[in-house]
Design an enzyme around this catalytic site. Structure first.
Site, PDB file in Angstrom:
ATOM      1  N   GLU A  71      -3.777  -3.091   9.270  1.00 32.63           N
ATOM      2  CA  GLU A  71      -2.964  -3.905   8.932  1.00 32.63           C
ATOM      3  C   GLU A  71      -3.057  -5.237   8.414  1.00 32.63           C
ATOM      4  O   GLU A  71      -4.061  -5.857   8.797  1.00 32.63           O
ATOM      5  CB  GLU A  71      -1.817  -3.919  10.334  1.00 32.63           C
ATOM      6  CG  GLU A  71      -1.472  -2.560  10.933  1.00 32.63           C
ATOM      7  CD  GLU A  71      -0.356  -1.850  10.109  1.00 32.63           C
ATOM      8  OE1 GLU A  71       0.496  -2.532   9.670  1.00 32.63           O
ATOM      9  OE2 GLU A  71      -0.689  -0.806  10.173  1.00 32.63           O
ATOM     10  N   GLY A  87      -0.304   8.755   9.517  1.00 34.59           N
ATOM     11  CA  GLY A  87      -0.400   8.713   8.307  1.00 34.59           C
ATOM     12  C   GLY A  87      -0.083   9.871   7.470  1.00 34.59           C
ATOM     13  O   GLY A  87       1.155  10.234   7.704  1.00 34.59           O
ATOM     14  N   LYS A 109       2.488   4.272  18.704  1.00 39.28           N
ATOM     15  CA  LYS A 109       2.620   5.615  17.953  1.00 39.28           C
ATOM     16  C   LYS A 109       2.451   6.548  19.386  1.00 39.28           C
ATOM     17  O   LYS A 109       3.187   7.656  19.218  1.00 39.28           O
ATOM     18  CB  LYS A 109       1.231   5.967  17.078  1.00 39.28           C
ATOM     19  CG  LYS A 109       1.206   5.136  15.896  1.00 39.28           C
ATOM     20  CD  LYS A 109      -0.059   5.049  15.299  1.00 39.28           C
ATOM     21  CE  LYS A 109       0.014   4.603  13.861  1.00 39.28           C
ATOM     22  NZ  LYS A 109      -1.287   4.363  13.205  1.00 39.28           N
ATOM     23  N   THR A 116       0.924  -1.043   0.051  1.00 39.65           N
ATOM     24  CA  THR A 116       0.086   0.055   0.058  1.00 39.65           C
ATOM     25  C   THR A 116       1.041   1.263  -0.022  1.00 39.65           C
ATOM     26  O   THR A 116       0.461   2.150  -0.682  1.00 39.65           O
ATOM     27  CB  THR A 116      -0.902  -0.081   1.242  1.00 39.65           C
ATOM     28  OG1 THR A 116      -1.628  -1.279   1.319  1.00 39.65           O
ATOM     29  CG2 THR A 116      -1.843   1.040   1.385  1.00 39.65           C
ATOM     30  N   VAL A 145       3.251   7.811  12.212  1.00 36.28           N
ATOM     31  CA  VAL A 145       2.409   8.395  13.194  1.00 36.28           C
ATOM     32  C   VAL A 145       1.365   9.166  12.343  1.00 36.28           C
ATOM     33  O   VAL A 145       1.962  10.357  11.685  1.00 36.28           O
ATOM     34  CB  VAL A 145       2.698   9.005  14.427  1.00 36.28           C
ATOM     35  CG1 VAL A 145       1.525   9.562  15.265  1.00 36.28           C
ATOM     36  CG2 VAL A 145       3.847   8.399  15.264  1.00 36.28           C
ATOM     37  N   GLY A 191      -3.656   4.972   4.675  1.00 38.78           N
ATOM     38  CA  GLY A 191      -4.110   4.793   3.226  1.00 38.78           C
ATOM     39  C   GLY A 191      -2.954   5.038   2.339  1.00 38.78           C
ATOM     40  O   GLY A 191      -1.850   5.838   2.988  1.00 38.78           O
TER      41      GLY A 191
END
Ligand code: NAP
Ligand code: HSE
Length: 430
Positions: free
Chosen positions: A187, A131, A202, A12, A129, A304
């Site tokens: 995940e 995204g 995180k 991804t 952390v 994402g």
């Protein structure tokens, strides 16, 4: 001269990174100084979401981290091993590293950063952390002039997506989790998301940056969302709360002695008017409280392909920019801590709590509960009788801020009361 990037992983995140690197037009001009040099994967050939020349691929990732032509290694393969060893090998070979791997950084950060300092290379972790949300760079740079008192937020997109849909649709947990996996948020093994481990990784990273010391990952209290029921979501709503998986790191008092801090992850009742209450879906938000800035909140897509790749490539850009000036190491990109901050034991944490109890519909039971909590210095904000069914009453108790250890002692006694038939849920309240 171009900087050659070796990509470990083309899933991804790796796919998103390759897409940005191969399509630099209209983005920062320095991006054109970065060139995709090699791509390491587990299986090749196989159908992929991006078409890359066959010559770029290898399944022997050692050949990337030892390749003298590779300047920066991007680790987006995930897992603890071989990711940790490959990162250390890359550093040992004098390569800069960018990683999205919070599991590795929260556990082996000390070893990795010490090696990086010795080798004079950068290890950058913006994507680990939040995204796509820039939060690591602000903590290292713009916010670092503040004394930080708290950093808290919603840092796992998968669980926020699941809780939001449970809230909106009253939907089934398992089906919504499958959707989250298909969308590339969860995940491969969703345990890390659902059980709060990913959020704990995180918050350990954020706390280390915010409070300027290492955090023992194992000391982070961690509770996931498996036990959050539709009933609690609905009762919380009636009481003016939404349930969110919060990650919290906080100084015990406002005196700024960064030791014995709270570092915790748990489902939390958040008042509907709080800024974190309206963070929905896969979005994340991190609220930082500092002196003199006050409160500042970072909000955006927490997982994402595109958002996470944006964070990874921003780190590549920062390295390229620093290398282009020739003034290295840049202290604002570094991440070195020389001591470990102690984490407050759970029993000492002062917090509000929500507990749901099933009790027999007999006279005096509410008074008995109140007396028991009072004997343990647990002050109650409200006791609400939700329903009566088959001679059984469902009660929801919300406390004021109390010591968690004292509350647990009271609850252990209450569980033994003959009138108490079940304690289906216990949640924290912000
Ligand atoms: P992913 O889709 O599962 O992709 C993993 C990639 O790494 C695949 O290309 C796989 O190769 C390769 N790989 C895995 N183990 C390998 C091994 N032992 N040897 C060689 N290649 C290996 O993972 P992802 O979602 O992109 O996540 C990557 C990292 O980013 C993780 O640390 C994750 O926590 C982090 N992250 C992910 C997101 C997100 O939204 N997905 C957000 C933030 C951070 P094959 O393709 O051949 O299987
Ligand atoms: N699985 C993680 C999440 C990916 O859902 O937030 C982003 O780190």
């Amino acid at each position: 001269m171009a900087l050659k990037v070796g990509l470990l992983g083309l899933g991804t995140v790796g796919t998103g990174v390759a897409k940005i690197l191969l399509d630099a037009k209209g983005r920062h001009p320095l991006l054109s100084s970065l060139e995709l040099g090699k791509v390491g994967v587990r299986s090749h050939p196989k159908p992929r979401a991006i078409d890359l020349p066959d010559a770029l691929f290898t399944i022997d990732l050692n050949t990337i981290v030892t390749d003298p032509n590779i300047d920066i290694v991007v680790e987006v393969m995930g897992g603890l091993e071989p990711a940790r060893t490959l990162i250390l090998q890359a550093i040992d070979q004098g390569k800069h590293v960018v990683t999205a791997n919070k599991a590795v950084i929260s556990r082996y950060g000390e070893e990795i950063y010490e090696a990086a300092t010795a080798a004079g290379v950068y290890v950058m972790i913006e994507a680990a952390v939040g995204g796509g949300i820039p939060v690591i760079a602000p903590l290292k740079q713009a916010l670092s002039v503040n004394r930080i008192q708290a950093v808290m937020g919603i840092v796992n997109g998968t669980t926020n997506y699941i809780l939001t849909r449970m809230q909106d649709e009253g939907g089934d947990f398992e089906n919504i989790l499958t959707d989250a996996q298909q969308l590339g948020y969860a995940e491969a093994d969703p345990t890390a998301d659902v059980d709060g481990l990913d959020a704990a990784d995180k918050i350990a990273i954020l706390a280390a940056l915010a409070f300027g010391g290492r955090i023992d990952r194992e000391a982070v209290y961690c509770e996931g969302i498996r036990n959050v029921s539709a009933a609690d979501i609905s009762y919380a709503e009636k009481l003016g709360f939404v349930i969110k998986l919060l990650a919290i790191a906080k100084l015990p008092t406002a005196d700024n002695s960064a030791d014995n801090i709270q570092v915790r992850v748990h489902p939390t009742l958040v008042p509907t008017g709080h800024p974190l209450a309206s963070v929905n879906g896969v979005n994340n938000a991190v609220l930082v409280e500092g002196d003199p800035i006050g409160q500042v909140m970072f909000y955006g897509p927490g997982a994402g392909e595109g958002p996470t790749a944006s964070a990874v490539v921003s780190d590549l850009l920062s390295i390229a920019a620093s290398l282009s000036t020739g003034q290295n190491p840049n202290p604002l990109l570094a991440c070195n801590h020389d001591h470990t901050i102690s984490v407050m034991p759970n029993a000492e944490v002062v917090t509000r709590l929500y507990v749901r109890l099933l009790v027999k519909d007999t006279s005096g039971v509410i008074g008995k509960l109140g007396t028991c909590f009072g004997n343990h210095d647990v002050s109650l904000e409200s006791i609400v009788q939700i329903s009566v069914q088959n001679n059984e009453v469902e009660l929801v108790v919300v406390t004021h801020a109390v010591q968690e250890g004292a509350f647990q002692k009271a609850l252990a006694e209450i569980r033994q009361f003959p009138e108490v038939t079940d304690v289906p849920s216990l949640l924290h309240v912000l």
